[in-house]
Design an enzyme around this catalytic site. Structure first.
Site, PDB file in Angstrom:
ATOM      1  CG  ASP A  11      -2.156   1.182   1.270  1.00 12.07           C
ATOM      2  OD1 ASP A  11      -2.129   1.896   0.089  1.00 12.07           O
ATOM      3  OD2 ASP A  11      -2.667   1.210   2.130  1.00 12.07           O
ATOM      4  CG  ASP A 105      -3.451   3.707  -3.495  1.00 10.07           C
ATOM      5  OD1 ASP A 105      -4.297   2.904  -3.850  1.00 10.07           O
ATOM      6  OD2 ASP A 105      -3.597   4.496  -2.446  1.00 10.07           O
ATOM      7  CD  GLU A 106      -5.293  -1.369  -0.983  1.00 10.75           C
ATOM      8  OE1 GLU A 106      -5.551  -2.079   0.149  1.00 10.75           O
ATOM      9  OE2 GLU A 106      -6.056  -0.671  -1.239  1.00 10.75           O
TER      10      GLU A 106
END
Length: 438
Positions: A11, A105-106
């Protein structure tokens, strides 16, 4: 359960805000809030400096301004976020063929499919430190929090334990020992409403949840949610890491720290995402016929809905209106952790008069996109370039004046200058980013 902690969750920390701080040296170490800047705007993400004041993602911009009035409020630059995300996803795919992106983003990574020499805690710790260092290198300084465990659930919980820039490995056999003291809210889908329902039943920790029978949980929170809670309270999660097939489209999506339950907030977020999609379509001279939404629920179930127009469009308001209509058909009462809007069926022409909205129908957060198309609009955070001063970004604008801070990630903090909004020496700046293929 897997015999090794071979599921990795990564993350990127405060992603949008961190990219802004990376590219705007004067904002480093200061509160930064990215999202809609108008009265009806919603916070997409914020820096850790802003979180100290109680600002959170999915909070209204009005409330965020009340909590942290001295923060920098920026509309965001999707091209920069996409570029950083691509660098990270390419890095992850060089490690393992099984990478499941959850958002820009993950992602989950299946290390069992990677060529690792060993899966003991010491070896995985060394691997995790190296991976975080490589992320920082390929993104120009962004940090990531990494968790490793025997399942997706445990890996996700682990990545949240030492933010920002942390690494946590949960050794096999220690999962329930880790979970039991934790609040039930660490379980995906346990938002404020479910947590309150459980609290009234005397359940606030996972240890207390573990003591409740499966039938009782089903009666308390419903069938699907109850079965899921019963299994996750016992660290039982057999979901595989699934690499998503790539298809050509232009899309924007976001993951939120707290599960969304307010439909008005979801609609506002979809409206903003639709504006970003439309802006990127117009930037590349494209339009599309099929509008789709992606919704990931509290239990990681991913739903998608789409609608196809008779002719292609690149209208922010049209895409937003269809996205909101598609959302209305979905049951989101358990909570939503990811929302996305996409347009496919791309073409290099558009027939606006059939599907375009009037100015009165256009939500406030779409105004910058309309200005970008029909005039020289300026909004906070936007990249600009001046004939003499070079590159910078919009500090603020209004009443015919635009104020610019001239700096880049490479230059360090720079000077601030103000110009007439129609100054011919000042123009928009954007690096070339091709449309998504995800």
């Amino acid at each position: 359960m897997r015999p090794h902690a071979s599921v990795l969750h990564i993350d990127l920390d405060a992603f949008f805000a961190s990219v802004e701080q990376r590219d705007k040296p004067s904002l480093r170490g200061k509160p930064v809030i990215v999202g809609g800047v108008g009265g009806r705007g919603v916070v997409a993400t914020c820096s850790y400096e802003a979180r100290v004041f109680g600002v959170r993602s999915a909070m209204s911009t009005r409330e965020a301004r009340a909590k942290c009035p001295h923060a920098a409020f920026l509309t965001g630059r999707f091209g920069a976020y996409q570029e950083a995300s691509r660098a990270v996803m390419e890095l992850l795919r060089s490690v393992s063929p099984l990478v499941e992106p959850l958002s820009l983003d993950e992602a989950f990574v299946d290390l069992a499919a990677a060529d690792l020499p060993a899966y003991d805690v010491e070896s995985l710790t060394s691997f995790g430190h190296e991976l975080r260092a490589r992320v920082k290198e390929v993104t120009g300084g962004l940090t990531a929090s990494v968790g490793l465990g025997t399942s997706k659930f445990i890996a996700k919980v682990a990545s949240d334990l030492d933010k920002p820039d942390g690494l946590v490995i949960v050794a096999p056999g220690t999962e329930q020992e880790l979970l039991r003291p934790m609040s039930v809210t660490v379980i995906p889908g346990v938002g404020p409403a479910t947590a309150e329902r459980l609290r009234r039943a005397g359940v606030q920790t996972i240890a207390e949840l573990e003591a409740v029978s499966e039938d009782e949980l089903v009666s308390q929170v419903g069938s699907a949610h109850g079965h899921s809670l019963w299994h996750l309270a016992r660290a039982l999660d057999s979901r595989p890491v699934v690499a998503e097939r790539e298809t050509k489209s232009v899309s924007v999506e976001g993951t939120y720290e707290d599960d969304l339950t307010d439909r008005k907030v979801m609609e506002s977020l979809l409206t903003r995402q639709a504006g970003h999609v439309a802006e990127r379509l117009r930037k590349h001279g494209l339009s599309g016929r099929t509008v789709s939404i992606k919704v990931r629920l509290y239990d990681f179930t991913t739903l998608s809905r789409s609608a196809t127009l008779p002719s292609p469009t690149d209208s922010s308001a049209t895409i937003a209106r269809i996205a909101r209509t598609l959302l209305a058909d979905l049951d989101t009462t358990g909570g939503v952790r990811l929302l996305g809007v996409g347009v496919s069926g791309l073409a290099d022409w558009v027939q606006d008069d059939l599907f375009g909205a009037t100015e009165e129908e256009t939500p406030e957060d779409d105004i910058p996109q309309l200005e970008s198309r029909y005039g020289r609009g300026w909004w906070p955070g936007q990249d600009v370039v001046h004939a003499e001063m070079g590159r910078g970004w919009v500090w603020g604008s209004g009443k015919g004046v635009v104020t610019v801070r001239f700096e880049t990630a490479e230059t360090g903090p720079g000077p601030v200058r103000s110009y007439a909004a129609d100054d011919p020496a000042l123009g928009h700046y954007s690096s070339e980013v091709t449309p998504d293929e995800t």
